[in-house]
Design a protein around this motif. Structure first.
Motif, mmCIF file in Angstrom:
data_model
loop_
_atom_site.group_PDB
_atom_site.id
_atom_site.type_symbol
_atom_site.label_atom_id
_atom_site.label_comp_id
_atom_site.label_asym_id
_atom_site.label_seq_id
_atom_site.Cartn_x
_atom_site.Cartn_y
_atom_site.Cartn_z
ATOM 1 N N GLU A 43 0.803 -1.221 0.000
ATOM 2 C CA GLU A 43 0.000 0.000 0.000
ATOM 3 C C GLU A 43 0.842 1.279 0.000
ATOM 4 O O GLU A 43 0.319 2.364 -0.185
ATOM 5 N N ARG A 44 2.142 1.121 0.253
ATOM 6 C CA ARG A 44 3.073 2.255 0.321
ATOM 7 C C ARG A 44 2.621 3.280 1.348
ATOM 8 O O ARG A 44 2.664 4.485 1.145
ATOM 9 N N ARG A 45 2.123 2.786 2.464
ATOM 10 C CA ARG A 45 1.693 3.623 3.587
ATOM 11 C C ARG A 45 1.561 2.735 4.814
ATOM 12 O O ARG A 45 1.544 1.519 4.707
ATOM 13 N N ILE A 46 1.463 3.347 5.994
ATOM 14 C CA ILE A 46 1.131 2.593 7.197
ATOM 15 C C ILE A 46 -0.337 2.183 7.035
ATOM 16 O O ILE A 46 -1.184 3.027 6.755
ATOM 17 N N PRO A 47 -0.675 0.900 7.192
ATOM 18 C CA PRO A 47 -2.020 0.443 6.853
ATOM 19 C C PRO A 47 -3.093 0.737 7.916
ATOM 20 O O PRO A 47 -4.077 0.026 8.031
ATOM 21 N N PHE A 48 -2.883 1.776 8.661
ATOM 22 C CA PHE A 48 -3.881 2.250 9.612
ATOM 23 C C PHE A 48 -3.559 3.705 9.895
ATOM 24 O O PHE A 48 -2.476 4.190 9.577
ATOM 25 N N GLU A 49 -4.523 4.413 10.466
ATOM 26 C CA GLU A 49 -4.340 5.835 10.728
ATOM 27 C C GLU A 49 -3.406 6.033 11.922
ATOM 28 O O GLU A 49 -3.575 5.401 12.968
ATOM 29 N N VAL A 50 -2.412 6.888 11.749
ATOM 30 C CA VAL A 50 -1.492 7.240 12.822
ATOM 31 C C VAL A 50 -1.754 8.700 13.150
ATOM 32 O O VAL A 50 -1.616 9.565 12.285
ATOM 33 N N THR A 51 -2.180 8.961 14.373
ATOM 34 C CA THR A 51 -2.498 10.328 14.759
ATOM 35 C C THR A 51 -1.824 10.680 16.076
ATOM 36 O O THR A 51 -1.496 9.796 16.872
ATOM 37 N N ALA A 52 -1.649 11.945 16.287
ATOM 38 C CA ALA A 52 -1.112 12.428 17.550
ATOM 39 C C ALA A 52 -2.275 12.756 18.474
ATOM 40 O O ALA A 52 -3.366 13.117 18.017
ATOM 41 N N ASP A 53 -2.045 12.648 19.766
ATOM 42 C CA ASP A 53 -3.063 13.003 20.747
ATOM 43 C C ASP A 53 -3.318 14.500 20.652
ATOM 44 O O ASP A 53 -2.412 15.305 20.848
ATOM 45 N N PRO A 54 -4.562 14.908 20.317
ATOM 46 C CA PRO A 54 -4.845 16.338 20.149
ATOM 47 C C PRO A 54 -4.657 17.147 21.431
ATOM 48 O O PRO A 54 -4.498 18.354 21.377
ATOM 49 N N PHE A 55 -4.623 16.479 22.565
ATOM 50 C CA PHE A 55 -4.397 17.199 23.821
ATOM 51 C C PHE A 55 -3.074 17.957 23.774
ATOM 52 O O PHE A 55 -2.952 19.049 24.313
ATOM 53 N N TYR A 56 -2.062 17.370 23.125
ATOM 54 C CA TYR A 56 -0.725 17.967 23.090
ATOM 55 C C TYR A 56 -0.490 18.851 21.860
ATOM 56 O O TYR A 56 0.643 19.230 21.589
#
Length: 84
Positions: A43-56
């Motif tokens: 897929e040429r990507r990480i096969p799931f969503e990688v997000t940062a904690d919006p708190f920070y």
């Protein structure tokens, strides 16, 4: 195709938890990491969503800093959710 060894560092609890899930799925951890690696390549990507904690997020950290400054200046407001 020849295989190669890859070392992965995990904290002990994550390793135990992942091993338990893999066992439930009938997989070894090696097979699970192989599935992950092949999905990344395909897929040429990480096969799931990688997000940062919006708190920070920078915006929230600025908001928190302003709130702390207001409290330090004695400008705090009573809050219904906090019992005395």
């Amino acid at each position: 195709m020849a295989t190669t060894l890859v070392n992965v560092r995990l904290d002990e609890q994550t390793k135990k938890d992942m091993s338990a899930v893999c066992n439930e799925l009938g997989l070894s951890m090696s097979a699970a990491f192989n599935i992950f690696a092949k999905a990344v390549v395909r897929e040429r990507r990480i096969p799931f969503e990688v997000t940062a904690d919006p708190f920070y997020s920078p915006a929230n950290m600025r908001h928190l800093a302003r709130s702390v400054a207001q409290l330090d200046a004695g400008l705090g407001q009573p809050h219904d959710l906090i019992g005395e």
